[in-house]
Design a protein around this motif. Structure first.
Motif, mmCIF file in Angstrom:
data_model
loop_
_atom_site.group_PDB
_atom_site.id
_atom_site.type_symbol
_atom_site.label_atom_id
_atom_site.label_comp_id
_atom_site.label_asym_id
_atom_site.label_seq_id
_atom_site.Cartn_x
_atom_site.Cartn_y
_atom_site.Cartn_z
ATOM 1 N N ARG A 45 -5.249 8.899 -7.078
ATOM 2 C CA ARG A 45 -4.598 9.189 -5.796
ATOM 3 C C ARG A 45 -5.115 10.460 -5.128
ATOM 4 N N LEU A 46 -6.387 10.796 -5.373
ATOM 5 C CA LEU A 46 -6.966 11.951 -4.688
ATOM 6 C C LEU A 46 -7.351 11.587 -3.243
ATOM 7 N N ALA A 47 -7.775 10.341 -3.013
ATOM 8 C CA ALA A 47 -8.184 9.918 -1.660
ATOM 9 C C ALA A 47 -7.058 10.139 -0.634
ATOM 10 N N PRO A 48 -5.812 9.731 -0.943
ATOM 11 C CA PRO A 48 -4.740 9.996 0.032
ATOM 12 C C PRO A 48 -4.568 11.485 0.333
ATOM 13 N N VAL A 108 -14.815 10.183 -3.633
ATOM 14 C CA VAL A 108 -14.224 10.834 -4.807
ATOM 15 C C VAL A 108 -15.156 10.554 -5.982
ATOM 16 N N THR A 166 -14.905 3.145 9.828
ATOM 17 C CA THR A 166 -15.261 1.812 9.354
ATOM 18 C C THR A 166 -15.271 1.837 7.830
ATOM 19 N N PHE A 187 -17.832 9.573 5.206
ATOM 20 C CA PHE A 187 -18.206 10.208 3.927
ATOM 21 C C PHE A 187 -17.020 10.535 3.037
ATOM 22 N N LEU A 188 -15.971 9.720 3.122
ATOM 23 C CA LEU A 188 -14.892 9.862 2.146
ATOM 24 C C LEU A 188 -15.436 9.465 0.774
ATOM 25 N N ARG A 224 -11.613 8.791 -10.124
ATOM 26 C CA ARG A 224 -11.121 7.641 -9.354
ATOM 27 C C ARG A 224 -9.725 7.199 -9.808
ATOM 28 N N SER A 225 -9.032 6.557 -8.871
ATOM 29 C CA SER A 225 -7.718 5.927 -9.107
ATOM 30 C C SER A 225 -6.629 6.917 -9.496
ATOM 31 N N PHE A 255 0.266 4.314 -0.076
ATOM 32 C CA PHE A 255 -0.135 5.349 0.869
ATOM 33 C C PHE A 255 -0.159 4.831 2.300
ATOM 34 N N TRP A 256 -0.913 3.760 2.532
ATOM 35 C CA TRP A 256 -1.103 3.297 3.914
ATOM 36 C C TRP A 256 0.194 2.879 4.588
ATOM 37 N N HIS A 286 0.841 -1.201 0.000
ATOM 38 C CA HIS A 286 0.000 0.000 0.000
ATOM 39 C C HIS A 286 0.872 1.246 0.000
HETATM 40 S S1 NHW Z 1 -15.796 3.953 4.034
HETATM 41 C C1 NHW Z 1 -16.488 4.588 2.549
HETATM 42 C C2 NHW Z 1 -15.448 5.091 1.607
HETATM 43 N N1 NHW Z 1 -16.077 5.620 0.404
HETATM 44 C C3 NHW Z 1 -16.490 4.881 -0.622
HETATM 45 O O1 NHW Z 1 -16.280 3.697 -0.676
HETATM 46 C C4 NHW Z 1 -17.238 5.628 -1.710
HETATM 47 C C5 NHW Z 1 -16.986 5.096 -3.078
HETATM 48 N N2 NHW Z 1 -15.563 5.112 -3.383
HETATM 49 C C6 NHW Z 1 -14.845 6.249 -3.545
HETATM 50 O O2 NHW Z 1 -15.328 7.345 -3.467
HETATM 51 C C7 NHW Z 1 -16.345 5.206 5.257
HETATM 52 C C8 NHW Z 1 -13.347 6.070 -3.815
HETATM 53 O O3 NHW Z 1 -13.129 4.776 -4.324
HETATM 54 C C9 NHW Z 1 -12.484 6.316 -2.557
HETATM 55 C C10 NHW Z 1 -11.020 5.994 -2.906
HETATM 56 C C11 NHW Z 1 -12.567 7.766 -2.146
HETATM 57 C C12 NHW Z 1 -12.895 5.405 -1.399
HETATM 58 N N3 NHW Z 1 -10.594 4.291 3.239
HETATM 59 O O4 NHW Z 1 -7.636 8.120 -4.772
HETATM 60 P P1 NHW Z 1 -7.244 6.706 -4.958
HETATM 61 C C13 NHW Z 1 -15.338 6.313 5.315
HETATM 62 O O5 NHW Z 1 -15.586 7.383 4.805
HETATM 63 C C14 NHW Z 1 -6.932 3.853 -0.344
HETATM 64 C C15 NHW Z 1 -9.279 4.564 3.307
HETATM 65 O O6 NHW Z 1 -6.448 6.411 -6.182
HETATM 66 P P2 NHW Z 1 -10.029 6.058 -5.316
HETATM 67 C C16 NHW Z 1 -14.043 6.079 6.045
HETATM 68 C C17 NHW Z 1 -6.356 2.700 -1.146
HETATM 69 O O7 NHW Z 1 -6.054 1.615 -0.301
HETATM 70 N N4 NHW Z 1 -8.432 4.394 2.270
HETATM 71 O O8 NHW Z 1 -8.502 5.735 -4.903
HETATM 72 C C18 NHW Z 1 -12.861 6.720 5.350
HETATM 73 C C19 NHW Z 1 -5.141 3.349 -1.781
HETATM 74 O O9 NHW Z 1 -4.086 3.458 -0.836
HETATM 75 P P3 NHW Z 1 -2.887 2.381 -0.880
HETATM 76 C C20 NHW Z 1 -8.941 3.934 1.125
HETATM 77 O O10 NHW Z 1 -10.699 4.776 -5.511
HETATM 78 C C21 NHW Z 1 -11.594 6.507 6.129
HETATM 79 C C22 NHW Z 1 -5.616 4.774 -2.051
HETATM 80 O O11 NHW Z 1 -6.766 4.979 -1.211
HETATM 81 C C23 NHW Z 1 -10.305 3.624 0.997
HETATM 82 O O12 NHW Z 1 -10.069 7.054 -6.410
HETATM 83 C C24 NHW Z 1 -10.407 7.231 5.506
HETATM 84 C C25 NHW Z 1 -6.058 4.944 -3.497
HETATM 85 O O13 NHW Z 1 -6.440 6.264 -3.665
HETATM 86 C C26 NHW Z 1 -11.133 3.810 2.117
HETATM 87 N N5 NHW Z 1 -12.451 3.528 2.101
HETATM 88 O O14 NHW Z 1 -10.612 6.759 -3.995
HETATM 89 C C27 NHW Z 1 -9.158 7.109 6.320
HETATM 90 N N6 NHW Z 1 -10.517 3.190 -0.260
HETATM 91 O O15 NHW Z 1 -1.995 2.686 0.283
HETATM 92 C C28 NHW Z 1 -9.173 8.061 7.505
HETATM 93 C C29 NHW Z 1 -9.335 3.215 -0.881
HETATM 94 O O16 NHW Z 1 -3.513 1.010 -0.785
HETATM 95 C C30 NHW Z 1 -7.864 7.982 8.288
HETATM 96 N N7 NHW Z 1 -8.373 3.657 -0.062
HETATM 97 O O17 NHW Z 1 -2.186 2.553 -2.216
HETATM 98 C C31 NHW Z 1 -7.870 8.906 9.491
HETATM 99 C C32 NHW Z 1 -7.781 10.360 9.109
HETATM 100 C C33 NHW Z 1 -7.905 11.325 10.284
HETATM 101 C C34 NHW Z 1 -6.780 11.191 11.289
HETATM 102 C C35 NHW Z 1 -6.905 12.250 12.454
HETATM 103 C C36 NHW Z 1 -5.839 12.077 13.560
#
Ligand code: NHW
Ligand code: EN5
Length: 397
Positions: free
Chosen positions: A159-162, A151, A183, A148-149, A156-157, A4-5, A2
């Motif tokens: 790297r805006l989420a990081p 994108v 969660t 409510f994370l 998508r994909s 990012f992680w 990962h």
């Molecule tokens: S879980 C719901 C999350 N949202 C969705 O599933 C909605 C539909 N999907 C999307 O919008 C509840 C996109 O696919 C998202 C990823 C935005 C999910 N949590 O931008 P890239 C929450 O809201 C990692 C964390 O290219 P993308 C909780 C992935 O492993 N990380 O992907 C949220 C990779 O990293 P890696 C997630 O598909 C908690 C990188 O993102 C993830 O365009 C957040 C890829 O980025 C997820 N659900 O956008 C963390 N999904 O290392 C909060 C993917 O593996 C941490 N990734 O390469 C704490 C912060 C505060 C700390 C304060 C002290």
């Protein structure tokens, strides 16, 4: 791996990394303690400038009390948020729900973070944080809950989420908070436990029509409909909607109950009031009391409909999600059966529950079936022993 992680302070796989190395000596003086910061930081060392965004995009915050901004958030999520594995259903959090979910006591507008196009102002990403103290293995920690994370599907994909995660982390850190809980359906590093979704059909026929469930091989539609009937009238004596006068007593009932779990929110009375008092089409809660008004039983659910992504006639399934329940003078199974009846009266098609807390005690007998989705629980920058679902006393929205 990962990209990012691997750079973040979350629990590594125990095989990869020694637990003791993750616990900074400053936090864990007591050898027996199993919980503490993974990385110790101070506000002074936190970067002052926002993280850069790709060209054409800028940061903004969402004032959900402004109808236009609430609409923008609602629309982004309604079109781009979480779907099931087969992309048949997508969460459709209502506007009132979103307002409630991100504005508990002590919330900060600065932590309702979004990314928009500079030219058009159109939203392309969002992430929210709300303050919540948590108890992890008996230790109280100031945290935020992340939710409510999202994108936009077109971005998508890339790297805006990081970037969203790093920027919300920076903003939270500037408030003096260094840990978070969240969660997700997906498996990521930092998981402390995993729960299962269970589903209880209320409008069985509709659920079959939309492909949410199917008629079991050994049943007909008619028998399945009959088996899924719920009582219209509650059995629990004095069962009624919760009111303001119950808040203090119900709060005590819940907190006295939650101490038996390894992870749970340290709710203040004001927070509890916010999360539990009935709000039309958002959250329902019920109590029963003794003659002198002492709250003895509490059950609750929140409303989270999903859009049927492909269905020609049904636009939504209306789902109630089990929230916080405590039964002290009746069996939990009876209380939850009464709760099912209320969900039906509230127009819900299905009642969903996780196998957290003591829910396993009623899931089977009340005809819940295991769903195809998991829910992983995560901590950011806080070490915790792994928890079994029945040791989890936390339900996030
Ligand atoms: S879980 C719901 C999350 N949202 C969705 O599933 C909605 C539909 N999907 C999307 O919008 C509840 C996109 O696919 C998202 C990823 C935005 C999910 N949590 O931008 P890239 C929450 O809201 C990692 C964390 O290219 P993308 C909780 C992935 O492993 N990380 O992907 C949220 C990779 O990293 P890696 C997630 O598909 C908690 C990188 O993102 C993830 O365009 C957040 C890829 O980025 C997820 N659900 O956008 C963390 N999904 O290392 C909060 C993917 O593996 C941490 N990734 O390469 C704490 C912060 C505060 C700390 C304060 C002290
Ligand atoms: C952050 N706060 O997958 C939340 N839902 O089981 C974000 N399945 O509804 C994390 N695939 O099993 C959310 N019907 C993670 C969950 C994402 C949504 C999700 C699952 C949970 C779900 C339904 C529909 C499946 C459609 C096809 C499901 C079957 C129920 C039936 C009950 C009776 C016995 C047999 C099975």
């Amino acid at each position: 791996s990962h990209k990012f992680w691997d750079t973040q302070p979350v629990a590594r796989d125990a095989l990869q990394d020694d637990i003791s190395k993750q616990l900074e000596a400053a936090t864990i003086k007591d050898e027996k303690k199993t919980t503490g910061y993974i990385k110790e930081q101070t506000v002074e060392e936190i970067r002052k400038e926002p993280y850069p965004l790709p060209a054409g995009f800028e940061w903004c915050v969402l004032d959900v009390n402004n109808e236009e901004q609430l609409d923008m958030m609602y629309n982004l999520l309604n079109r781009n948020y979480v779907e099931d594995d087969d992309n048949m259903f997508r969460f459709d959090y209502s506007r009132d729900f979103l307002k409630w979910a991100v504005c508990p006591p002590g919330y900060k507008v600065d932590l309702h973070l979004a990314v928009r196009a500079q030219k058009t102002g159109k939203l392309f990403g969002v992430i929210t944080a709300i303050p919540q103290a948590m108890i992890v293995d008996g230790v109280k920690v100031e945290m935020v809950e992340i939710n409510f994370l999202c994108v936009h599907k077109k971005l998508r994909s890339k790297r805006l989420a990081p970037v969203l995660i790093k920027e919300i982390t920076r903003r939270v850190n500037l408030t003096g908070v260094f840990s978070a809980v969240y969660t997700a359906g997906v498996v990521l590093p930092g998981s402390i436990g995993c729960a299962r979704y269970y589903h209880r059909s209320i409008q069985f026929k509709k659920l079959v029509e939309v492909g949410f469930t199917r008629v079991p091989n050994n049943q007909t539609m008619a028998t399945a409909v009959k088996l899924n009937r719920v009582p219209a009238q509650p059995i629990t004596k004095g069962f009624r909607a919760m009111e303001e006068r119950d808040v203090v007593g119900a709060h005590k009932l819940l907190m006295d109950y939650l101490v038996s779990f390894k992870v749970y929110p340290a709710l203040t009375v004001d927070e509890f009031r916010h999360w539990i008092l009935p709000k039309d089409k958002v959250v329902n809660s019920y109590v029963s009391t003794s003659a002198d008004g002492t709250v003895e039983n509490l059950c609750s659910f929140y409303h989270l409909p999903s859009s049927c992504v492909k269905h020609p006639t049904h636009s939504h399934i209306y789902a109630a999600y089990s929230y916080y329940n405590v039964a002290t003078t009746v069996p939990l199974k009876q209380l939850m059966n009464d709760c099912l009846g209320q969900a039906k009266a509230e127009g819900q098609d299905v009642f969903n529950a996780l196998n957290v807390m003591e829910n396993d005690k009623f899931l089977h007998d009340l005809r819940f079936g295991m769903g195809d989705g998991n829910l992983n629980y995560y901590l950011y920058n806080w070490h915790s022993p792994d928890v079994q679902p029945e040791e989890i006393g936390l339900v996030l929205l």
